[in-house]
Motif scaffolding. Structure first.
Motif, PDB file in Angstrom:
ATOM      1  N   LEU B  37     -40.472  47.373  38.688  1.00 29.62           N
ATOM      2  CA  LEU B  37     -39.093  47.013  38.396  1.00 29.62           C
ATOM      3  C   LEU B  37     -38.729  47.436  36.978  1.00 29.62           C
ATOM      4  O   LEU B  37     -39.394  47.052  36.033  1.00 29.62           O
ATOM      5  CB  LEU B  37     -38.948  45.501  38.551  1.00 29.62           C
ATOM      6  N   PRO B 184     -36.669  49.463  47.392  1.00 33.76           N
ATOM      7  CA  PRO B 184     -35.720  48.387  47.064  1.00 33.76           C
ATOM      8  C   PRO B 184     -35.144  48.470  45.652  1.00 33.76           C
ATOM      9  O   PRO B 184     -34.098  47.885  45.399  1.00 33.76           O
ATOM     10  CB  PRO B 184     -36.535  47.110  47.255  1.00 33.76           C
ATOM     11  N   ILE B 185     -35.807  49.210  44.725  1.00 27.92           N
ATOM     12  CA  ILE B 185     -35.281  49.199  43.364  1.00 27.92           C
ATOM     13  C   ILE B 185     -34.226  50.283  43.158  1.00 27.92           C
ATOM     14  O   ILE B 185     -33.752  50.494  42.057  1.00 27.92           O
ATOM     15  CB  ILE B 185     -36.390  49.374  42.300  1.00 27.92           C
ATOM     16  N   PRO B 187     -30.565  51.841  44.992  1.00 25.16           N
ATOM     17  CA  PRO B 187     -29.648  51.632  46.113  1.00 25.16           C
ATOM     18  C   PRO B 187     -29.582  52.853  47.019  1.00 25.16           C
ATOM     19  O   PRO B 187     -30.007  53.931  46.639  1.00 25.16           O
ATOM     20  CB  PRO B 187     -28.297  51.403  45.434  1.00 25.16           C
TER      21      PRO B 187
ATOM     22  N   THR C  88     -28.820  45.986  41.442  1.00 20.15           N
ATOM     23  CA  THR C  88     -30.004  45.836  42.287  1.00 20.15           C
ATOM     24  C   THR C  88     -31.157  45.207  41.528  1.00 20.15           C
ATOM     25  O   THR C  88     -31.783  44.255  41.988  1.00 20.15           O
ATOM     26  CB  THR C  88     -30.437  47.217  42.805  1.00 20.15           C
ATOM     27  N   ASN C  89     -31.457  45.739  40.329  1.00 15.20           N
ATOM     28  CA  ASN C  89     -32.696  45.355  39.672  1.00 15.20           C
ATOM     29  C   ASN C  89     -32.562  44.167  38.732  1.00 15.20           C
ATOM     30  O   ASN C  89     -33.559  43.569  38.367  1.00 15.20           O
ATOM     31  CB  ASN C  89     -33.259  46.552  38.894  1.00 15.20           C
ATOM     32  N   GLN C  93     -32.644  40.787  41.493  1.00 14.56           N
ATOM     33  CA  GLN C  93     -34.045  40.455  41.295  1.00 14.56           C
ATOM     34  C   GLN C  93     -34.222  38.942  41.281  1.00 14.56           C
ATOM     35  O   GLN C  93     -35.156  38.406  41.865  1.00 14.56           O
ATOM     36  CB  GLN C  93     -34.519  41.062  39.981  1.00 14.56           C
ATOM     37  N   HIS C 119     -25.758  48.301  47.680  1.00 15.28           N
ATOM     38  CA  HIS C 119     -26.704  47.468  46.931  1.00 15.28           C
ATOM     39  C   HIS C 119     -27.090  46.263  47.762  1.00 15.28           C
ATOM     40  O   HIS C 119     -26.741  45.131  47.447  1.00 15.28           O
ATOM     41  CB  HIS C 119     -26.060  47.006  45.626  1.00 15.28           C
ATOM     42  N   ASN C 120     -27.780  46.515  48.859  1.00 12.07           N
ATOM     43  CA  ASN C 120     -28.132  45.358  49.686  1.00 12.07           C
ATOM     44  C   ASN C 120     -29.636  45.159  49.773  1.00 12.07           C
ATOM     45  O   ASN C 120     -30.150  44.631  50.749  1.00 12.07           O
ATOM     46  CB  ASN C 120     -27.514  45.469  51.081  1.00 12.07           C
ATOM     47  N   THR C 121     -30.367  45.623  48.751  1.00  9.32           N
ATOM     48  CA  THR C 121     -31.802  45.336  48.726  1.00  9.32           C
ATOM     49  C   THR C 121     -32.119  44.564  47.462  1.00  9.32           C
ATOM     50  O   THR C 121     -31.545  44.800  46.411  1.00  9.32           O
ATOM     51  CB  THR C 121     -32.621  46.622  48.715  1.00  9.32           C
ATOM     52  N   SER C 122     -33.064  43.656  47.594  1.00  8.10           N
ATOM     53  CA  SER C 122     -33.561  42.987  46.412  1.00  8.10           C
ATOM     54  C   SER C 122     -34.868  43.660  46.029  1.00  8.10           C
ATOM     55  O   SER C 122     -35.703  43.925  46.886  1.00  8.10           O
ATOM     56  CB  SER C 122     -33.788  41.501  46.693  1.00  8.10           C
ATOM     57  N   PRO C 123     -35.055  43.955  44.736  1.00  6.29           N
ATOM     58  CA  PRO C 123     -36.283  44.660  44.344  1.00  6.29           C
ATOM     59  C   PRO C 123     -37.542  43.841  44.554  1.00  6.29           C
ATOM     60  O   PRO C 123     -38.643  44.364  44.510  1.00  6.29           O
ATOM     61  CB  PRO C 123     -36.068  44.930  42.851  1.00  6.29           C
ATOM     62  N   LYS C 125     -38.260  42.157  47.347  1.00  5.20           N
ATOM     63  CA  LYS C 125     -38.786  42.293  48.708  1.00  5.20           C
ATOM     64  C   LYS C 125     -39.059  43.751  49.000  1.00  5.20           C
ATOM     65  O   LYS C 125     -38.457  44.642  48.440  1.00  5.20           O
ATOM     66  CB  LYS C 125     -37.769  41.760  49.707  1.00  5.20           C
ATOM     67  N   LYS C 126     -39.976  43.991  49.973  1.00  2.03           N
ATOM     68  CA  LYS C 126     -40.309  45.372  50.312  1.00  2.03           C
ATOM     69  C   LYS C 126     -39.230  45.991  51.198  1.00  2.03           C
ATOM     70  O   LYS C 126     -38.808  47.100  51.010  1.00  2.03           O
ATOM     71  CB  LYS C 126     -41.669  45.456  51.027  1.00  2.03           C
TER      72      LYS C 126
END
Lengths: 387, 258, 130
Positions: B37, B184-185, B187, C88-89, C93, C119-123, C125-126
């Motif tokens: 991250l 995930p880091i 978009p 996202t990060n 996070q 931007h629908n991912t959280s860093p 989670k995989k």
């Protein structure tokens, strides 16, 4: 004056309902496109503009063509066009609305369209296209409506109409030149990279637009008692013929430069369009049909006796419209993108949803035109006591 | 369920192979290793330049390495894997005729005829795509990078028409279902916007080289064209390099040593 | 007034329709949403009421700072800490589960920000977190 559109014959309302029905069906497909994306079209990474932009280009030409009436009438007091002029201006309004519609349905994020206004970018020709098209819409709406209103009230139009009309003459040339600049300034597409593209656009606009106007006017003559006048039809048909001659001549100029210089970037698209490359021949029927129809229409239009004969004029004009539409519509866009930057061919044909959505825009234009022309004809009937 | 010893051994063997392959990096630098991250401190020492450029020594690249570079780029940046003509690619490989179509070679050296080349956005000095974008969604940074602002893009695809190198892709549909393994880091994009190689601007900001350069095992050199002591300048002084379609005047920033 | 027998009732009906939501909601308690707080951080980059009022403004500024101006580090006026400018990060996070935090308020007030289309991912989670 708009209330004149609220009363009419069953045929009038039938036309409106037919337009609304097509708008509705196409609208359903458009909602589908909004939900799923432009993947439902036949466009691809290589051919990234297609049927929508092709229709946009053709309708800009039709919009610009009003100048073929406005210029003689306002500049040279050619009173013969007195009955046609408002029909031409109203056709221009419907055409510009269709142009804007074709652009909106083509972009991937239409809700962000205002970004063009929030972040003006004068170096982008698309920015200027937005400005000149909207400006032309306003100009024609103001000039057309005011002159019709003055005519209805049996007054002379206000003094500012004339300078605006002069402005609209220049502006009409500009809208199609700017649209041509969209294509003609790109270093990446050899088929479009030609100074004469703007001139070709104007010449094809000035034959196809008035041809559409004349065909629609003659159709109205059959449906109502409107008669544009034999002289007006004669002059307009002559204008169309000259413009088509220039259009064909300009195309032959392109053919000469491409093939005499033999530069592959110039010849490849034309060879692809007319004979196919590497087995991809799907465009050749369109292009040869366009050629035959275009030359055929000239063959029928050039002899004055035939041009003045309605029985021959109408089929000739229909051939001209279809021929120029195939050339400027499909031929121009696909020829620009094929072969692609890697010298390969990616085929493009519009999909059925794509055609339905385009028909929605055409129906919108038809709807607007029907209403505007109804108002114009009603006003004329009231003032003149006859059409 | 009745499983034989043979089946169990087969399964164990395949699993062992798979695990070792992953650790050997056989499949390339996946999202796993790169997933650290970024924190604010990571951006303290960015790589800077007056004009970023890249030199690709095509003789040093073989198909496997090129695949690794492409995988490194596409997997980190969540580039969707869409089959067919509406595909999206930031970095890809193609043959000589496609990379240099104006060469039109009649008798091409065998070596070069067999070779594939890496293609990507050239980050031109004189980019026609930037010139035509009506919203400045694609714009040129002071360091020479041609950047994309996906938030502003209206999807008009004028830039795609303007790019002489076919470097840009359009999201004809939502890309999310086509992203095999999302990083995930970073978009992904949404449908209706254009995307392309960014010269890994987010990596440069952290002082790292672009992912393809890292994966290329020295075949790709990246640096400041306006710094006479940079790697790119050094290699350009020694080896003759060409660019794609130079006659168009876009001044591409990607050089190819054949 | 011409056509008063149509206009007056029409105006009354219009006013009734427009004012209906306000009349119905009068006396309702303040909107309350249950938000799942992040597990690994106590402080946000700004104070809670500042964030509630203007996180969208901050994100718009961040968007242009990071992408267009190339500025990647932001200093919080609250505690001087530096943060990576990234929805996202940085934000996602801590706020791992968008549906348990972000969506709660957004759904209640009926907004649908398009940020989450990308931007629908959280860093943390995989797989993509939704």
């Amino acid at each position: 004056m708009l209330e004149k559109a609220l009363k009419g014959s069953p045929r009038y309302f039938g036309a409106l309902i037919a337009c609304l029905a097509v708008m509705g069906i196409g609208g359903g497909f458009y909602l589908y496109q909004l939900n799923v994306g432009l993947t439902i079209t036949g466009m691809s990474r290589d051919v990234s503009w297609g049927f929508y932009i092709a229709q946009f280009t053709y309708m800009v030409g039709v919009a610009a063509s009003a100048v073929m009436l406005v210029l003689p009438y306002y500049f040279h007091h050619y009173k013969t066009y007195a009955k046609m002029i408002i029909m031409g201006e109203f056709l221009a309004i419907a055409a510009v609305i269709m142009c804007l519609g074709f652009v909106i349905i083509d972009i991937g994020q239409p809700q962000r369209a205002l970004n063009m206004v929030l972040h003006p970018t004068p170096n982008s020709i698309l920015f200027w296209d937005m400005i000149v098209l909207n400006g032309y819409l306003v100009l024609n709406a103001v000039i057309g409506w005011t002159s019709l209103m003055s005519y209805w009230k049996r007054m002379t139009p206000p003094s500012w109409v004339k300078p605006l009309a002069y402005l609209s003459i220049i502006w009409a040339f500009s809208i199609h030149t700017v649209t041509a600049f969209l294509y003609a300034g790109l270093p990446s597409r050899d088929y479009w990279l030609s100074a004469i593209l703007a001139a070709r656009f104007l010449s094809s606009a000035f034959c196809s637009g008035p041809a559409i106007l004349l065909l629609l006017t003659l159709a109205i003559k059959k449906l109502t008692k409107f008669d544009p006048g034999k002289e007006a039809v004669k002059t307009l048909a002559t204008t169309i013929t000259y413009a088509m001659c220039v259009n064909v001549f300009f195309f032959l100029l392109e053919v000469f430069t491409s093939f005499y210089s033999n530069i592959p970037g110039h010849t490849d698209p034309i060879i692809f369009l007319f004979t196919g490359i590497e087995g991809h021949t799907y465009m050749t029927p369109f292009m040869w049909t366009a050629t035959l129809l275009g030359l055929g229409s000239l063959f029928l239009l050039i002899p004055p006796k035939w041009r003045e004969n309605r029985e021959i004029l109408v089929p000739a004009l229909i051939m001209l419209v279809i021929g120029t539409w195939l050339d400027k519509g499909m031929g121009l866009i696909v020829g620009g993108f094929t072969p692609n930057p890697f010298d390969r061919v990616t085929e493009y044909l519009p999909t059925k949803p794509e055609v339905m959505i385009a028909l929605m825009i055409y129906a919108t234009g038809g709807f607007v035109l029907t209403i505007l022309w109804k108002v114009a004809l009603e006003v004329r009937a009231e003032v003149d006591g006859k059409l | 369920m009745q499983g034989s010893r043979r089946d169990f051994l087969k399964l164990a063997g395949v699993t062992a192979l798979g695990l070792s392959a992953a650790t050997l990096g056989f499949l390339g630098e996946g999202a796993q290793a790169a997933d650290a991250l970024p924190m604010a401190a990571d951006f303290a020492n960015p790589l800077t330049a007056k004009r970023w450029a890249m030199v690709i020594d095509t003789a040093k690249l073989d198909d496997d390495t090129m695949d690794k570079c492409i995988h490194a780029c596409h997997s980190f940046h969540n580039v969707p894997d869409i089959k067919g003509k509406q595909n999206i690619k930031w970095l890809w490989k193609d043959d000589f005729e496609a990379t240099f179509p104006s060469e039109r070679p009649d008798y091409l050296a065998e070596e070069v005829k067999k070779r594939d080349f890496l293609l990507l956005c050239n980050h031109c000095t004189n980019p026609p795509c930037v010139r035509v974008c009506p919203t400045k969604a694609t714009f040129q940074r002071p360091d020479g990078l041609v950047a994309m602002d996906y938030h502003r893009c209206i999807g008009c695809r004028y830039c795609m028409a303007a790019c002489p190198f076919g470097a840009r892709s359009f999201n004809f549909q939502d890309p999310a279902p086509f992203i095999k393994e999302i990083t995930p880091i970073y978009p992904h994009r949404t449908r209706g916007v254009v995307e392309k190689c960014t010269f890994c601007v987010e990596h440069l900001a952290q002082g790292k080289l672009p992912l393809c350069v890292e994966a290329s095992e020295g075949a790709m050199i990246f640096g400041d064209l306006q710094d006479p002591n940079s790697d790119v300048r050094k290699v350009l002084k020694e080896k003759f390099a060409i660019r794609r379609k130079p006659e168009l005047g876009t001044e591409p920033g990607v050089f190819y040593i054949l | 007034m011409y056509n008063a027998k149509f206009i007056i009732p029409g105006l009354i009906i219009f006013l009734a329709l427009v004012l209906f939501p306000f009349v119905k909601g009068f006396g309702n308690p303040e909107m309350k949403v249950e938000l799942e707080k992040p597990k690994n951080a106590k402080e946000c980059i700004l104070k809670t009421d500042q964030m509630r009022d203007s996180h969208m403004v901050l994100l718009n500024e961040w968007r242009d700072m990071a992408l267009r101006d190339g500025k990647r580090v932001w200093t919080s006026p609250v505690d001087g800490k530096k943060y990576d400018i990234s929805l996202t990060n940085t934000c996602l996070q801590c706020h791992e589960h968008k549906d348990k935090f972000c969506d709660k308020c957004h759904n209640e007030v009926g907004v649908d920000p398009y940020c989450f289309s990308c931007h629908n991912t959280s860093p943390v989670k995989k797989e993509g977190g939704k």
